[in-house]
Design an enzyme around this catalytic site. Structure first.
Site, PDB file in Angstrom:
ATOM      1  N   LYS A  11       0.924  -1.233   0.180  1.00 18.64           N
ATOM      2  CA  LYS A  11      -0.252  -0.040   0.063  1.00 18.64           C
ATOM      3  C   LYS A  11       0.954   1.301  -0.030  1.00 18.64           C
ATOM      4  CE  LYS A  11      -3.799   2.131   2.707  1.00 18.64           C
ATOM      5  NZ  LYS A  11      -4.708   1.654   3.640  1.00 18.64           N
ATOM      6  N   SER A  43      -9.534   1.453   3.315  1.00 17.76           N
ATOM      7  CA  SER A  43      -8.713   2.181   2.297  1.00 17.76           C
ATOM      8  C   SER A  43      -7.718   1.438   1.495  1.00 17.76           C
ATOM      9  CB  SER A  43      -7.976   3.505   3.120  1.00 17.76           C
ATOM     10  OG  SER A  43      -7.372   2.847   4.170  1.00 17.76           O
ATOM     11  N   SER A  73      -9.475  -0.711   7.385  1.00 19.58           N
ATOM     12  CA  SER A  73      -8.731  -0.580   6.054  1.00 19.58           C
ATOM     13  C   SER A  73      -8.105  -1.841   5.412  1.00 19.58           C
ATOM     14  CB  SER A  73      -8.028   0.681   6.215  1.00 19.58           C
ATOM     15  OG  SER A  73      -8.854   1.936   5.793  1.00 19.58           O
TER      16      SER A  73
HETATM   17  N1  GLN Z   1     -12.559   4.368   7.192  1.00 20.68           N
HETATM   18  C1  GLN Z   1     -11.915   5.049   8.265  1.00 20.68           C
HETATM   19  C2  GLN Z   1     -11.347   6.296   8.139  1.00 20.68           C
HETATM   20  O1  GLN Z   1     -11.930   6.854   7.182  1.00 20.68           O
HETATM   21  C3  GLN Z   1     -10.812   3.906   8.878  1.00 20.68           C
HETATM   22  C4  GLN Z   1      -9.606   4.047   7.418  1.00 20.68           C
HETATM   23  C5  GLN Z   1      -8.485   3.087   7.913  1.00 20.68           C
HETATM   24  O2  GLN Z   1      -8.581   2.186   8.688  1.00 20.68           O
HETATM   25  N2  GLN Z   1      -7.383   3.654   7.355  1.00 20.68           N
HETATM   26  O3  GLN Z   1     -10.597   6.939   8.855  1.00 20.68           O
END
Ligand code: GLN
Length: 523
Positions: A76, A171, A195
């Site tokens: 990532k 994400s 994520s």
């Molecule tokens: N959806 C959550 C956020 O927007 C978690 C994102 C993540 O785990 N990086 O912060």
């Protein structure tokens, strides 16, 4: 070749029936063929090939470094990679080339794994769809599977800009898509609120979020330092365990790294669940849970019971406050984390030069998307002197209560919790983007976020196809540092569920059929 699991590919590399160079070449070619998925931000073919050549040499001498030697993987793009651009999918970091590798990346390279490239994400990991990237959204490989397209009477090439294509979740959507489309054998994600597990769930792959502190965060560009963990996306639970074996363990470069002794493990061949105490948290019967997910959840509970497990309802009463608290804690940490991006040291720098302040302001305005800017503003608001106690300190207190709920359930003898990972299967881009980023995250993270509050390990396992023909996954949560048992139960569930493999077409870039079924969906 690309349909193999990591374990199978590793065995084939060892017995000489597969060559690391050939494997790397095929992965790079397939990653290129499937580029319309937008899973990768950058491929590093020359480096990858030279790593593969080194691996081939070691294999020829009969001296592979371990089970990952010669195995292609992806990372990532919020992990630092020495000499390879690291952007966090943000304009702010475009052109930034780190001078060091994140510990997790270094450990994989030291084991001879072959880094293909960096994967797409929501800017700085803020999102749950992989739709908010400066490089454009990631598309879910399942939307291109033959069975899905036939079922929905879609032509071979219909994935235009009509918004009807499927998102990956996020994400770490690029990593999930890269593994699901079989361009690589595993990928690194990060997990702050879900994520890794969320996109794994939508893309039909295994997603492991380790215990906080078990895997080093050094070189992972922070979102919420107190919750971030590197995650693993893989094709099977065995593969996730193998990768964890290389990643886990203390790192002097990460002050939050756990001192706990960690030993790599492999999962039992014929493990059972007889006598296992499984908890079903009643609060996870959340509004909006789709009938498909509910059915898959019930079926898995029945399977576990039939296997001899004791399945019982349990309660996590403070879980309902998790998302609100997360919003406060996340934005507060974001406000301080993002302060380092000022145009002086990293990436983007505005041409506005009336004053230093004007340069900072313009750089940050131009460099961040409105999601990031919104979170910085919210975080600074919560941290104002008059708000600090009311929001930040209170959220910290509730966070403690959420963690205690889990502790109490595990202290009562429950070894693992069984929950859904997401409310539904993958939505279309159009449906997903009908809500703003914050509302979506609040809906998407309900089942995954509490685990980050408590720092616990969890794994998402694909178990069935929905009525739309898309992956449905369940989440298993265990006590801190219980990865071995957690993944063993996950392996049992994986075997009992017999999730089908994806049936992708051989060609992506050129439409296979001349006319498409609906006549209007060609690109
Ligand atoms: N959806 C959550 C956020 O927007 C978690 C994102 C993540 O785990 N990086 O912060």
């Amino acid at each position: 070749m690309l349909g193999l699991t990591l374990k199978q590919a590793s065995a084939a590399l060892r017995d000489g029936s597969l060559s690391p160079v050939e494997l790397c070449r095929r992965c790079l070619a397939w990653a290129d063929e499937t580029r319309r998925l937008n899973a990768y931000i950058i491929l590093a073919p020359e480096r990858a090939m030279s790593q593969a050549i080194e691996s081939e040499r070691r294999h020829r001498l009969g001296q592979p470094l371990g089970p990952l030697d010669g195995i292609p993987f992806a990372v990532k793009d919020n992990f630092s990679t020495k000499g390879i651009e690291t952007t966090c999918a943000s304009r702010m970091l475009q052109g930034y080339v780190p001078p060091f590798n994140a510990t997790v990346v270094q450990r994989l390279l030291d084991q001879g794994a072959v880094l293909l490239g960096k994967t797409n994400l929501d800017e700085f990991g803020m999102g749950s769809g992989s739709t908010d990237s400066v490089f454009g959204p990631v598309r879910n490989p399942w939307g291109y599977s033959r069975s899905y397209r036939e079922r929905h009477h879609l032509g071979d090439s219909g994935d235009g800009d009509d918004g009807e294509w499927l998102i990956t979740g996020g994400s770490s959507g690029g990593s999930a898509a890269a593994v699901a489309a079989r361009t690589c054998f595993f990928a690194l994600g990060s997990d702050t609120g879900g994520s890794t597990r969320n996109p794994a769930s939508r893309c039909g792959v295994v997603g492991l979020k380790p215990t906080y502190g078990l895997v080093s965060r050094h070189g992972l560009i922070p979102l919420v330092n107190s919750m971030d963990v590197p995650g693993v996306l893989a094709s099977s639970t065995d593969d996730a365990a193998t990768v964890l074996g290389v990643l886990g363990g203390v790192d002097p470069l990460d002050s939050t790294s756990a001192r706990e002794a960690f030993r790599p493990f492999s999962l039992p061949h014929e493990g059972g669940v007889s006598g296992l105490h499984v908890g079903i948290p009643e609060e996870y019967h959340a509004p909006g849970l789709s009938a498909d997910v509910l059915a898959a959840w019930s079926r898995a509970a029945e399977l576990l019971e039939a296997g001899g497990a004791r399945v019982e309802r349990v309660s996590l009463p403070h879980t309902q406050h998790s998302i609100v608290c997360y919003h406060v804690l996340c934005t507060a940490e974001v406000a301080s984390n993002m302060a380092r991006f000022d145009g002086l040291q990293y990436g983007h720098r505005s041409t506005v030069d009336e004053s230093t302040e004007a340069m900072y302001a313009a750089t940050r305005h131009e460099g961040f998307n409105d999601v990031v800017r919104g979170r910085i503003l919210a975080g600074n608001y919560f941290l104002l002197k008059q708000n600090y106690e009311r929001y930040f300190v209170k959220a910290q207190r509730v966070r403690r209560l959420i963690a205690r709920d889990f502790e109490a359930v595990f202290a009562s003898g429950v070894r693992v919790l069984l929950t859904p990972t997401t409310l539904s299967d993958a939505p279309t881009h159009r449906d997903f983007c009908s809500e703003d980023n914050r509302t979506r995250s609040a809906q998407e993270d309900v089942f995954t976020q509490p685990v980050n509050m408590a720092g616990l390990p969890a794994v998402s396992v694909p178990v069935a196809l929905s009525t739309r023909g898309l992956p449905l996954s369940l989440q298993l949560i265990g006590p801190a540092f219980s990865e071995r048992e957690l993944l063993s139960v996950a392996k049992w569930l994986e075997a009992a569920s017999n999730f089908p493999s994806i049936d992708l077409p051989e060609s992506f870039s050129t439409p296979v059929a001349t006319a498409d079924a609906r006549g209007s969906k060609s690109t």
